[in-house]
Design a protein around this motif. Structure first.
Motif, mmCIF file in Angstrom:
data_model
loop_
_atom_site.group_PDB
_atom_site.id
_atom_site.type_symbol
_atom_site.label_atom_id
_atom_site.label_comp_id
_atom_site.label_asym_id
_atom_site.label_seq_id
_atom_site.Cartn_x
_atom_site.Cartn_y
_atom_site.Cartn_z
ATOM 1 N N GLN A 65 51.543 34.043 43.509
ATOM 2 C CA GLN A 65 52.213 34.345 44.766
ATOM 3 C C GLN A 65 52.755 35.773 44.764
ATOM 4 O OE1 GLN A 65 55.060 31.143 44.857
ATOM 5 N NE2 GLN A 65 53.792 29.854 46.187
ATOM 6 N N LYS A 66 53.347 36.163 43.641
ATOM 7 C CA LYS A 66 53.867 37.523 43.532
ATOM 8 C C LYS A 66 52.745 38.553 43.610
ATOM 9 C CE LYS A 66 58.033 36.537 40.774
ATOM 10 N NZ LYS A 66 58.692 36.764 39.463
ATOM 11 N N MET A 67 51.620 38.252 42.961
ATOM 12 C CA MET A 67 50.499 39.179 42.983
ATOM 13 C C MET A 67 49.900 39.278 44.374
ATOM 14 S SD MET A 67 48.707 38.370 39.280
ATOM 15 C CE MET A 67 47.746 39.891 39.190
ATOM 16 N N CYS A 68 49.912 38.165 45.089
ATOM 17 C CA CYS A 68 49.444 38.182 46.472
ATOM 18 C C CYS A 68 50.358 39.066 47.326
ATOM 19 C CB CYS A 68 49.396 36.761 47.018
ATOM 20 S SG CYS A 68 48.721 36.608 48.689
ATOM 21 N N PHE A 69 51.662 38.922 47.125
ATOM 22 C CA PHE A 69 52.632 39.732 47.864
ATOM 23 C C PHE A 69 52.450 41.217 47.549
ATOM 24 C CE2 PHE A 69 56.815 41.789 48.194
ATOM 25 C CZ PHE A 69 57.115 41.509 49.518
ATOM 26 N N GLU A 70 52.045 41.508 46.290
ATOM 27 C CA GLU A 70 51.823 42.896 45.892
ATOM 28 C C GLU A 70 50.445 43.416 46.308
ATOM 29 O OE1 GLU A 70 53.312 43.902 41.795
ATOM 30 O OE2 GLU A 70 53.712 41.745 41.751
ATOM 31 N N LYS A 71 49.726 42.619 47.091
ATOM 32 C CA LYS A 71 48.452 43.031 47.693
ATOM 33 C C LYS A 71 47.303 43.135 46.697
ATOM 34 C CE LYS A 71 50.658 43.442 51.593
ATOM 35 N NZ LYS A 71 50.562 42.365 52.619
ATOM 36 N N TYR A 72 47.360 42.358 45.613
ATOM 37 C CA TYR A 72 46.187 42.282 44.746
ATOM 38 C C TYR A 72 45.084 41.539 45.489
ATOM 39 C CZ TYR A 72 48.798 44.052 40.780
ATOM 40 O OH TYR A 72 49.527 44.857 39.945
ATOM 41 N N THR A 73 43.859 41.996 45.331
ATOM 42 C CA THR A 73 42.731 41.376 46.029
ATOM 43 C C THR A 73 41.833 40.584 45.088
ATOM 44 O OG1 THR A 73 41.366 43.370 45.740
ATOM 45 C CG2 THR A 73 42.702 43.198 47.761
ATOM 46 N N HIS A 74 41.756 41.002 43.823
ATOM 47 C CA HIS A 74 40.895 40.367 42.836
ATOM 48 C C HIS A 74 41.729 40.089 41.578
ATOM 49 C CE1 HIS A 74 38.016 42.222 45.526
ATOM 50 N NE2 HIS A 74 37.028 41.572 44.935
ATOM 51 N N VAL A 75 41.760 38.832 41.135
ATOM 52 C CA VAL A 75 42.589 38.463 39.988
ATOM 53 C C VAL A 75 41.776 37.640 38.993
ATOM 54 C CG1 VAL A 75 44.650 37.251 39.190
ATOM 55 C CG2 VAL A 75 44.697 38.476 41.377
ATOM 56 N N ALA A 76 41.823 38.054 37.721
ATOM 57 C CA ALA A 76 41.266 37.262 36.622
ATOM 58 C C ALA A 76 42.424 36.572 35.919
ATOM 59 C CB ALA A 76 40.507 38.149 35.647
ATOM 60 N N VAL A 77 42.397 35.247 35.897
ATOM 61 C CA VAL A 77 43.429 34.449 35.223
ATOM 62 C C VAL A 77 42.859 34.008 33.882
ATOM 63 C CG1 VAL A 77 44.942 32.446 35.375
ATOM 64 C CG2 VAL A 77 44.225 33.618 37.476
ATOM 65 N N GLN A 78 43.456 34.475 32.792
ATOM 66 C CA GLN A 78 42.935 34.129 31.470
ATOM 67 C C GLN A 78 43.817 33.110 30.768
ATOM 68 O OE1 GLN A 78 40.067 34.818 29.809
ATOM 69 N NE2 GLN A 78 40.903 33.311 28.359
ATOM 70 N N SER A 79 43.213 31.995 30.404
ATOM 71 C CA SER A 79 43.905 30.954 29.650
ATOM 72 C C SER A 79 44.071 31.371 28.189
ATOM 73 C CB SER A 79 43.091 29.657 29.712
ATOM 74 O OG SER A 79 43.483 28.752 28.707
ATOM 75 N N LEU A 80 45.267 31.148 27.646
ATOM 76 C CA LEU A 80 45.489 31.301 26.209
ATOM 77 C C LEU A 80 45.632 29.935 25.538
ATOM 78 C CD1 LEU A 80 46.085 34.311 27.053
ATOM 79 C CD2 LEU A 80 47.636 34.354 25.097
#
Length: 283
Positions: A65-80
């Motif tokens: 949600q925060k990244m969306c608010f900061e206008k990120y368009t492409h996000v890679a979510v990496q599991s640890l």
């Protein structure tokens, strides 16, 4: 285009674990120098403990949600995470939900693993695989496990790794890893706190083989409460106490998997694949 990386770990509340995660953070930033990095902890219990100490952490949903608010368009979510278990399933579900749950696809990459891409609120989200996702990951992790053994260990000593374990189907990856490791070194054993192969299954094997000295290591990303208390603690039910009570010398080694470069390389390669799917070229 504004790309970003979200690293999602189970979480931990002690200093050693946080220092270890910072080192991982540095390696990711070195590998993807131009891409901002954010963090999320998937354990609600860990987040609550940290909140009680006035240390702010985000869930996957809140971080996105925060990244969306900061206008990120492409996000890679990496599991640890270690295995594709319930925590990883929840991670995927949160990413899908944040993407709006529309235009989602599941597709197999060349090695037979699974990835998903979701397009909606963000232009694209990809999720990087956990450590033991594919058969190739298991083989690679088995070699990494053997490379992490204590240097003072001799051929007459056993080494027992303690993982978390689960009743999720993903628990079978621990069995796969155990089989792969024991083909290379029969003195290495893998057990889990939950699931089908606990200390109750490992102890008879140690006694049967006649080991007098046992090194005990966490099969966990970082050294947190489980490693300190359940593995190496002084209380009667800890793995250390159980092994000692069976007549063997037990030597705990408090190092998480993120402290060993060979494991870190697997996770970062998975992130590299996620970034390739995200952007169409290596990150």
């Amino acid at each position: 285009m504004k790309p970003g990386i979200l690293l999602a770990a189970f979480g931990a509340s002690n200093r050693q674990a946080h220092q270890t995660l910072r080192l991982f953070d540095e390696k990711v930033r070195q590998r993807f120098a131009d891409v901002p990095v954010r963090w999320a902890f998937t354990s609600g219990l860990i987040r609550d403990r940290l909140a009680a100490r006035r240390m702010k952490t985000d869930s996957v949903t809140k971080a996105l949600q925060k990244m969306c608010f900061e206008k990120y368009t492409h996000v890679a979510v990496q599991s640890l995470h270690i295995i594709p278990g319930a925590e990883y399933d929840d991670l995927e579900a949160e990413a899908v939900q944040m993407a709006g749950g529309r235009d989602c696809s599941l597709a197999p990459p060349a090695d037979g693993g699974v990835f998903f891409t979701a397009q909606a609120r963000f232009e694209k989200i990809t999720v990087g695989r956990p450590l033991l996702h594919s058969d190739a990951d298991v083989t690679r992790a088995a070699r990494a496990l053997l490379a992490s053994l204590p240097p003072e260990r001799t051929a007459h000593d056993a080494v027992v790794f303690m993982g978390h374990g689960t009743w999720h189907a993903g628990d079978s990856r621990y069995d796969d890893l155990s089989a792969a490791v024991r083909r290379m070194d029969a003195g290495v054993f893998i057990g889990t706190m939950d699931g089908s192969h606990t200390i109750d299954h490992v102890l008879p094997l140690l006694l049967q083989e006649g080991y007098c000295r046992v090194f005990l290591q966490p099969l966990l990303s970082v050294v947190g409460r489980h490693a300190v208390r359940d593995m190496a603690g002084d209380h009667p039910e800890s793995w250390r106490s159980r092994i000692a009570a069976a007549g063997m010398v037990c030597l705990p080694v408090l190092q998480g998997m993120v402290e060993h470069a060979a494991f870190v390389d697997i996770w970062i390669d998975h992130l590299d694949e996620a970034m390739e799917r995200l952007l169409g070229s290596r990150g």
